[in-house]
Scaffold this motif. Structure first.
Motif, PDB file in Angstrom:
ATOM      1  N   GLY A  57      10.205 -25.386  25.453  1.00 32.04           N
ATOM      2  CA  GLY A  57      10.198 -26.604  26.249  1.00 32.04           C
ATOM      3  C   GLY A  57      11.462 -26.774  27.063  1.00 32.04           C
ATOM      4  O   GLY A  57      12.562 -26.709  26.522  1.00 32.04           O
ATOM      5  N   ILE A  66       6.429 -26.604  29.784  1.00 27.82           N
ATOM      6  CA  ILE A  66       6.060 -26.284  28.400  1.00 27.82           C
ATOM      7  C   ILE A  66       5.285 -24.976  28.432  1.00 27.82           C
ATOM      8  O   ILE A  66       4.294 -24.852  29.162  1.00 27.82           O
ATOM      9  N   ILE A 100      12.879 -32.093  29.219  1.00 21.90           N
ATOM     10  CA  ILE A 100      12.537 -31.932  27.807  1.00 21.90           C
ATOM     11  C   ILE A 100      13.792 -31.504  27.046  1.00 21.90           C
ATOM     12  O   ILE A 100      14.420 -30.500  27.386  1.00 21.90           O
ATOM     13  N   ILE A 103      11.468 -30.164  21.202  1.00 23.62           N
ATOM     14  CA  ILE A 103      10.077 -30.113  20.750  1.00 23.62           C
ATOM     15  C   ILE A 103      10.111 -30.039  19.238  1.00 23.62           C
ATOM     16  O   ILE A 103      10.748 -29.144  18.662  1.00 23.62           O
ATOM     17  N   ILE A 111       7.127 -34.247  21.649  1.00 28.33           N
ATOM     18  CA  ILE A 111       7.959 -33.843  22.786  1.00 28.33           C
ATOM     19  C   ILE A 111       8.911 -34.980  23.130  1.00 28.33           C
ATOM     20  O   ILE A 111       8.476 -36.091  23.456  1.00 28.33           O
TER      21      ILE A 111
END
Length: 277
Positions: A57, A66, A100, A103, A111
């Motif tokens: 991510g 992703i 991001i 994860i 997320i």
């Protein structure tokens, strides 16, 4: 496809490589791909494993990306033909560009970004595939600190809000059929603040690291820890959801705490102190 590492660039059509996987032939080919992550594009922000896939991510040039590897082949990210076991390329599409930061695998793929919290549902009846990997969210809008990884604790995922001043728990609510990110530290804000030496104002603490000390047969309770690096203190959180008990503690030492990590049922601390000085 086969892999090779480019070691030098000679021209637009010629490079030197180190072969990692044997090529089918040596003839010139225009059908090739360059890896998403490298020294030029930057590297991934977070890596996790779920459903026999490696999940990557975020990154410097692809902050909302992703990627999930082929099933059972963690290094295989070939696009393929979208068969059920092939890699998944699923950018986070929330209407804005989010970065991001982590994860986390729990009951679902959680997320965490710099702005909000999302998730990809996991099911015992439907595996993730290139045609079925929905990203649901945002569930709540807080964002996660880049310096404090989320931890599974007491049936929820505990994370530090990106401001560095509020510890929250990411918990699925069956009644609303969505996640909530309720604050845990509203009665312990002093542990997550520092005082400006010049103005005397409260400022966000420099919170870094996190770990969970699991229970043992002698001591069944477990604890969550993080470090207020600005004060050199450890912040301890203990919760028993079933008993509706929760509370914080503060650890100090001769010197300052700089890090904390649990390994099994043992807790190790990094300490800075002056010895015989």
């Amino acid at each position: 496809g086969q892999e090779a590492t480019i070691t030098s660039w000679n021209s637009a059509t010629n490079v030197d490589v180190t072969v990692l996987e044997t090529f089918a032939g040596t003839a010139a080919d225009t059908d090739w791909d360059i890896q998403v992550f490298n020294a030029e594009n930057g590297y991934q922000m977070s890596v996790a494993l779920a459903e026999q896939r490696m999940i990557i991510g975020g990154g410097k040039d692809f902050p909302h990306g992703i990627w999930m590897s082929k099933t059972g082949a963690f290094r295989n990210f070939d696009v393929g033909t979208a068969s059920a076991d092939e890699m998944i390329d699923r950018p986070l599409d929330s209407g804005t560009i989010e970065t991001i930061r982590n994860i986390h695998i729990s009951d679902n793929i959680e997320i965490f970004t710099d702005l909000a919290e999302h998730y990809i549902p996991l099911s015992v009846t439907q595996a993730l595939t290139p045609t079925f990997s929905p990203v649901l969210g945002p569930q709540d809008i807080n964002g996660i600190s880049a310096h404090v990884p989320p931890q599974t604790y007491d049936g929820a995922t505990v994370f530090m809000q990106q401001t560095g001043m509020v510890l929250r728990e990411y918990l699925f609510n069956d009644g609303s059929d969505r996640y909530t990110s309720d604050g845990l530290s509203l009665l312990a804000t002093h542990l997550f603040q520092n005082q400006d030496a010049t103005t005397g104002d409260d400022t966000p603490a420099d919170i870094r690291g996190s770990t969970v000390l699991t229970g043992t047969t002698r001591r069944p309770e477990s604890y969550y820890f993080t470090v207020n690096v600005g004060k050199g203190e450890i912040v301890q959180f203990h919760s028993q959801r079933v008993e509706k008990i929760a509370g914080f503690g503060r650890w100090t030492t001769d010197g300052t705490f700089s890090d904390v990590m649990a390994v099994g049922n043992q807790l190790f601390c990094g300490v800075k102190r002056e010895v015989a000085g």
